[in-house]
Motif scaffolding. Structure first.
Motif, PDB file in Angstrom:
ATOM      1  N   PHE A  25      14.745   6.807 -20.239  1.00 16.17           N
ATOM      2  CA  PHE A  25      15.301   7.637 -21.312  1.00 16.17           C
ATOM      3  C   PHE A  25      16.602   7.052 -21.854  1.00 16.17           C
ATOM      4  N   THR A  26      17.413   6.444 -20.991  1.00 14.00           N
ATOM      5  CA  THR A  26      18.662   5.842 -21.463  1.00 14.00           C
ATOM      6  C   THR A  26      18.360   4.718 -22.444  1.00 14.00           C
ATOM      7  N   LEU A  27      17.476   3.795 -22.024  1.00 14.30           N
ATOM      8  CA  LEU A  27      17.195   2.627 -22.860  1.00 14.30           C
ATOM      9  C   LEU A  27      16.480   3.018 -24.154  1.00 14.30           C
ATOM     10  N   THR A  28      15.392   3.786 -24.032  1.00 15.58           N
ATOM     11  CA  THR A  28      14.644   4.115 -25.239  1.00 15.58           C
ATOM     12  C   THR A  28      15.420   5.090 -26.123  1.00 15.58           C
ATOM     13  N   GLY A  29      16.199   5.979 -25.498  1.00 15.43           N
ATOM     14  CA  GLY A  29      16.999   6.923 -26.272  1.00 15.43           C
ATOM     15  C   GLY A  29      18.056   6.198 -27.094  1.00 15.43           C
ATOM     16  N   LEU A  30      18.772   5.270 -26.460  1.00 14.38           N
ATOM     17  CA  LEU A  30      19.803   4.518 -27.180  1.00 14.38           C
ATOM     18  C   LEU A  30      19.147   3.662 -28.269  1.00 14.38           C
ATOM     19  N   HIS A  31      17.991   3.094 -27.947  1.00 10.61           N
ATOM     20  CA  HIS A  31      17.280   2.298 -28.945  1.00 10.61           C
ATOM     21  C   HIS A  31      16.844   3.181 -30.115  1.00 10.61           C
ATOM     22  N   GLY A  32      16.358   4.377 -29.791  1.00 10.64           N
ATOM     23  CA  GLY A  32      15.951   5.320 -30.838  1.00 10.64           C
ATOM     24  C   GLY A  32      17.120   5.676 -31.758  1.00 10.64           C
ATOM     25  N   LEU A  33      18.303   5.867 -31.178  1.00 17.65           N
ATOM     26  CA  LEU A  33      19.480   6.154 -31.999  1.00 17.65           C
ATOM     27  C   LEU A  33      19.775   4.982 -32.934  1.00 17.65           C
ATOM     28  N   HIS A  34      19.554   3.759 -32.453  1.00 13.77           N
ATOM     29  CA  HIS A  34      19.754   2.590 -33.305  1.00 13.77           C
ATOM     30  C   HIS A  34      18.759   2.592 -34.472  1.00 13.77           C
ATOM     31  N   VAL A  35      17.520   3.001 -34.170  1.00 16.66           N
ATOM     32  CA  VAL A  35      16.515   3.063 -35.237  1.00 16.66           C
ATOM     33  C   VAL A  35      16.961   4.063 -36.303  1.00 16.66           C
ATOM     34  N   ILE A  36      17.411   5.251 -35.840  1.00 10.99           N
ATOM     35  CA  ILE A  36      17.835   6.273 -36.798  1.00 10.99           C
ATOM     36  C   ILE A  36      19.023   5.767 -37.617  1.00 10.99           C
ATOM     37  N   GLY A  37      20.021   5.203 -36.939  1.00  5.62           N
ATOM     38  CA  GLY A  37      21.222   4.706 -37.633  1.00  5.62           C
ATOM     39  C   GLY A  37      20.861   3.625 -38.641  1.00  5.62           C
ATOM     40  N   GLY A  38      20.030   2.666 -38.225  1.00  6.41           N
ATOM     41  CA  GLY A  38      19.628   1.590 -39.123  1.00  6.41           C
ATOM     42  C   GLY A  38      18.886   2.137 -40.333  1.00  6.41           C
ATOM     43  N   ALA A  39      17.983   3.113 -40.083  1.00  6.71           N
ATOM     44  CA  ALA A  39      17.194   3.671 -41.183  1.00  6.71           C
ATOM     45  C   ALA A  39      18.091   4.380 -42.192  1.00  6.71           C
ATOM     46  N   ILE A  40      19.136   5.057 -41.700  1.00  8.40           N
ATOM     47  CA  ILE A  40      20.049   5.749 -42.622  1.00  8.40           C
ATOM     48  C   ILE A  40      20.748   4.734 -43.533  1.00  8.40           C
ATOM     49  N   VAL A  41      21.216   3.631 -42.943  1.00 10.17           N
ATOM     50  CA  VAL A  41      21.908   2.614 -43.749  1.00 10.17           C
ATOM     51  C   VAL A  41      20.949   2.004 -44.772  1.00 10.17           C
ATOM     52  N   LEU A  42      19.731   1.671 -44.318  1.00  9.14           N
ATOM     53  CA  LEU A  42      18.757   1.070 -45.234  1.00  9.14           C
ATOM     54  C   LEU A  42      18.369   2.053 -46.337  1.00  9.14           C
ATOM     55  N   ALA A  43      18.262   3.342 -45.983  1.00  7.32           N
ATOM     56  CA  ALA A  43      17.920   4.352 -46.978  1.00  7.32           C
ATOM     57  C   ALA A  43      19.039   4.461 -48.017  1.00  7.32           C
ATOM     58  N   TYR A  44      20.282   4.273 -47.588  1.00  6.49           N
ATOM     59  CA  TYR A  44      21.400   4.299 -48.538  1.00  6.49           C
ATOM     60  C   TYR A  44      21.241   3.176 -49.561  1.00  6.49           C
ATOM     61  N   TYR A  45      20.859   1.997 -49.091  1.00  8.27           N
ATOM     62  CA  TYR A  45      20.646   0.881 -50.037  1.00  8.27           C
ATOM     63  C   TYR A  45      19.523   1.207 -51.006  1.00  8.27           C
ATOM     64  N   LEU A  46      18.499   1.874 -50.488  1.00  9.57           N
ATOM     65  CA  LEU A  46      17.332   2.144 -51.322  1.00  9.57           C
ATOM     66  C   LEU A  46      17.629   3.199 -52.384  1.00  9.57           C
ATOM     67  N   PHE A  47      18.311   4.269 -51.969  1.00  9.22           N
ATOM     68  CA  PHE A  47      18.422   5.411 -52.875  1.00  9.22           C
ATOM     69  C   PHE A  47      19.739   5.483 -53.653  1.00  9.22           C
ATOM     70  N   PHE A  48      20.781   4.824 -53.179  1.00  8.08           N
ATOM     71  CA  PHE A  48      22.086   5.014 -53.827  1.00  8.08           C
ATOM     72  C   PHE A  48      22.718   3.714 -54.308  1.00  8.08           C
ATOM     73  N   SER A  49      21.931   2.666 -54.516  1.00  6.19           N
ATOM     74  CA  SER A  49      22.556   1.386 -54.826  1.00  6.19           C
ATOM     75  C   SER A  49      22.089   0.775 -56.135  1.00  6.19           C
ATOM     76  N   LYS A  50      21.418   1.555 -56.974  1.00  2.00           N
ATOM     77  CA  LYS A  50      20.974   1.008 -58.268  1.00  2.00           C
ATOM     78  C   LYS A  50      22.184   0.556 -59.089  1.00  2.00           C
TER      79      LYS A  50
END
Lengths: 116, 537
Positions: free
Chosen positions: B474-499
């Motif tokens: 749970f420690t490893l996959t949980g921390l990795h999952g948080l990285h996925v969420i964080g990365g997705a938020i940043v990438l979504a910012y580029y997609l939706f707010f960077s025109k």
């Protein structure tokens, strides 16, 4: 690094190829671990299976780092930064060896016999 | 202010600044995950129980690997599209990347939910059973009954609770925990009992204050007056402590004056507070209050709340219950029986594992004895199969080249149970995130087991509490999952707010996406190691 639009356009084929290789390696990892006929070493999980699994994983990681993260063609500064990270990361893993400093199990570091 | 080196390279590094920044960050991430992988290796090498190797369902992990590798390809294509100034293409590839992140997290959610709903019990003889707890209820006489069927009444509870027939409750005023109190009040209400204050709570904050009555004897338990009583008690205790400290100070002053030059450690034994003389200046302060349960009734508690014995029990907040522990077995549908730990313990004690297992509590039950017989037959078949295909190493001494693993020998997994019952082994897809008890054809292969309370030495869902494997999982996959969420938020910012940025300075956006992509590749890279280590080894 492929920086000009033309170079980037060319590099796309390489990215696809690497993606495909990663897929294939993943399948190989799975098959080696689950299909009895492909089981290396003793029956079931053992050192040989671990070595193969980690080798394939390292290879995949190497491809991602070299191609997707452009490490194959990067400036010196980046190599310095990342090797620092890897050295300290490995140091973290090697910290396990301190477990052997237990005087009861391991007499090398700390020999009670020498104490007067 | 103009931010320097967002597009052009700095002379000394040859790079735009944010790239140096992300690589510094990634270097620190390598160390972070290096430390955690180190933890994994350490826990595995020094595990004093059979490591649950290859027990996670592989399919969700495998799909997630494909999903992450695919997203790594698409994020690099999104960057390439920006480099070639193709906004539409960028949107498509970035969109796929973020969708992949969502799929990954959904699968992770399914996996986690299966773990959190899966019961494991280690018995006092180190036999382990896994499965799903059934539901139970208390009848009008307070007796425990398992409910069979699909519909459960409102008062049903998972059959892994402690039932304690209570006639007296003692509450610690400084430590009581309001949610526990509310639970007591609710359960009493449901069964039509009353929790009544035994003695009136009254007192003074200090000798000069007015006498205050907090609650009268016979009043029903309520959190409100417990809080008032706590305040009164704490004030009184503070007053008493103050009086005592003052007296002690006075005695020390006198002692020092009478014995000038004498060191304190010699004086200490003569400086004693006379408690009897002090008593008139103190106010009574009692930290506990007693309640009577009328009529006495059984309360049902989660096992993690309570430490029980035959005639008294203590909740985690030091609330003490007096009465009688009721018959409250843990009842579950068993989907795996695991004797590996027992075999390990038997070997350590120099005993023959198979005979220890045959004599275990579980195998005294005919149904399980039969299952074990079936299992031994299938192990024998496997042994023969391995000899047929790989031959003998030393036939005279009966040593084969390949022998079944401990897991195959000592563990009856859920797929084995289904196979023994129906003759057909469930496929990888059917057991997607673990054994399904909802499917009729599987559920009938899972026998019911009633484990008496005193046989249980550890019970848990598949959470960090169960063992260190699940802790590090749970420690490893949980921390990795948080990285996925964080990365997705940043990438979504580029997609939706960077025109806007794209129209103003496309190269800058391309560099940003490259940096975000570098992080994304790193997240993929970590998973490339996590998948084989956690699922296949």
């Amino acid at each position: 690094m492929a920086d000009s639009p033309e170079a980037v356009k060319k590099a796309q084929k390489l990215y696809l190829l690497i993606g495909a290789i990663l897929f294939v390696f993943t399948v190989v990892t799975l098959l080696v671990a689950t299909v009895p006929a492909l089981d290396v070493g003793r029956h079931g999980f053992d050192l040989a299976d671990m070595t193969i699994g980690l080798l394939i994983a390292s290879l995949k990681a190497g491809l991602v780092a070299a191609i997707f993260m452009h490490l194959s063609n990067e400036k010196r500064t980046i190599y310095v930064l990342i090797s620092l990270g890897i050295v300290f990361g490995l140091a973290m893993i090697l910290l396990i060896w301190f477990a052997y400093a237990d005087p009861i199990e391991f007499k090398g570091f700390y020999d009670i016999g020498n104490l007067k | 202010m103009e931010i320097p080196y967002t597009v052009t390279a700095r002379k000394d590094t040859g790079l735009f600044n944010s790239k140096v920044g992300i690589w510094l960050f990634l270097a620190s991430e390598v160390m972070l995950f290096g430390g955690l992988f180190s933890g994994y290796i350490f826990l595995r090498i020094y595990a004093d129980y059979p490591w649950p190797e290859r027990t996670l369902p592989v399919l969700p992990g495998l799909i997630n690997t494909f999903v992450l590798i695919g997203s790594s390809v698409t994020v690099v294509f999104a960057w390439a599209a920006l480099k070639m100034r193709q906004w539409r293409r960028f949107q498509v590839f970035m969109g796929i990347t973020i969708a992949c992140a969502a799929i990954f997290m959904v699968l992770k959610g399914i996996e986690y939910t299966a773990k959190w709903g899966h019961q494991a019990v280690r018995m006092d003889d180190y036999a382990i059973v896994e499965g799903h707890t059934h539901k139970a209820e208390l009848d009008d006489h307070g007796h425990f009954h398992v409910i069979h069927g699909k519909k459960y009444p409102d008062h049903a509870f998972p059959a892994n609770r402690i039932v304690f027939e209570t006639n007296e409750i003692q509450i610690d005023l400084t430590r009581f925990y309001a949610p526990y109190m509310k639970e007591l009040i609710e359960q009493a209400e449901e069964r039509g009992s009353k929790i009544l204050l035994a003695d009136t709570i009254a007192g003074k904050r200090n000798p000069k204050a007015d006498e205050k009555t907090v609650a009268m004897a016979g009043e029903e338990l309520a959190v409100g007056f417990l809080k008032d009583a706590r305040e009164l008690f704490l004030d009184a205790r503070a007053h008493n402590a103050g009086v005592r400290t003052d007296e002690l100070r006075r005695l020390w002053r006198v002692a020092k004056k009478n014995n000038p030059g004498e060191p304190a450690y010699l004086l200490a034994s003569s400086v004693q507070v006379d408690d009897a003389a002090l008593a008139p200046r103190l106010v009574p302060a009692t930290g506990t209050v007693k309640f009577n349960v009328q009529p006495p009734m059984p309360f049902v508690f989660k096992r993690s709340w309570i430490r029980e014995s035959e005639e008294s029990a203590r909740l985690k907040d030091d609330t003490i219950l007096r009465g009688k522990l009721q018959e409250c077995p843990l009842v579950m549908g068993v989907d795996a029986i695991d004797f590996r730990y027992m075999a390990q313990k038997a070997e350590a004690a120099g005993k023959e594992p198979m005979s220890v297992i045959a004599n275990s509590w579980l195998l005294q039950k005919p149904e399980y004895k039969e299952l074990w017989k079936q299992h031994l037959e299938s192990v024998e078949k496997l042994e023969q199969k391995l000899i047929d295909s790989h031959g003998w190493k030393d036939e005279a001494r009966g040593i084969a080249n390949r022998v079944p693993t401990d897991t195959e020998r000592y563990r009856i997994g859920w797929k084995d149970l289904v196979e023994y019952k129906t003759g057909e082994r469930p496929s990888m897809v059917q057991g997607f995130a673990g054994p399904s008890h909802k499917k009729e054809e599987f559920a009938k292969a899972f026998p019911e087991l009633e484990i008496p309370n005193e046989k249980i030495s550890l019970q848990s869902k598949f959470t960090p509490k169960w063992n260190t494997y699940y802790a590090i999982y749970f420690t490893l996959t949980g921390l990795h999952g948080l990285h996925v969420i964080g990365g997705a938020i940043v990438l979504a910012y580029y997609l939706f707010f960077s025109k806007g940025l794209y129209l103003r300075n496309p190269e800058w956006l391309a560099n940003r996406v490259e940096v975000g992509g570098l992080f994304w590749h790193f997240v993929d890279l970590v998973w490339i190691f996590l998948f084989p280590i956690l699922y296949l080894m």
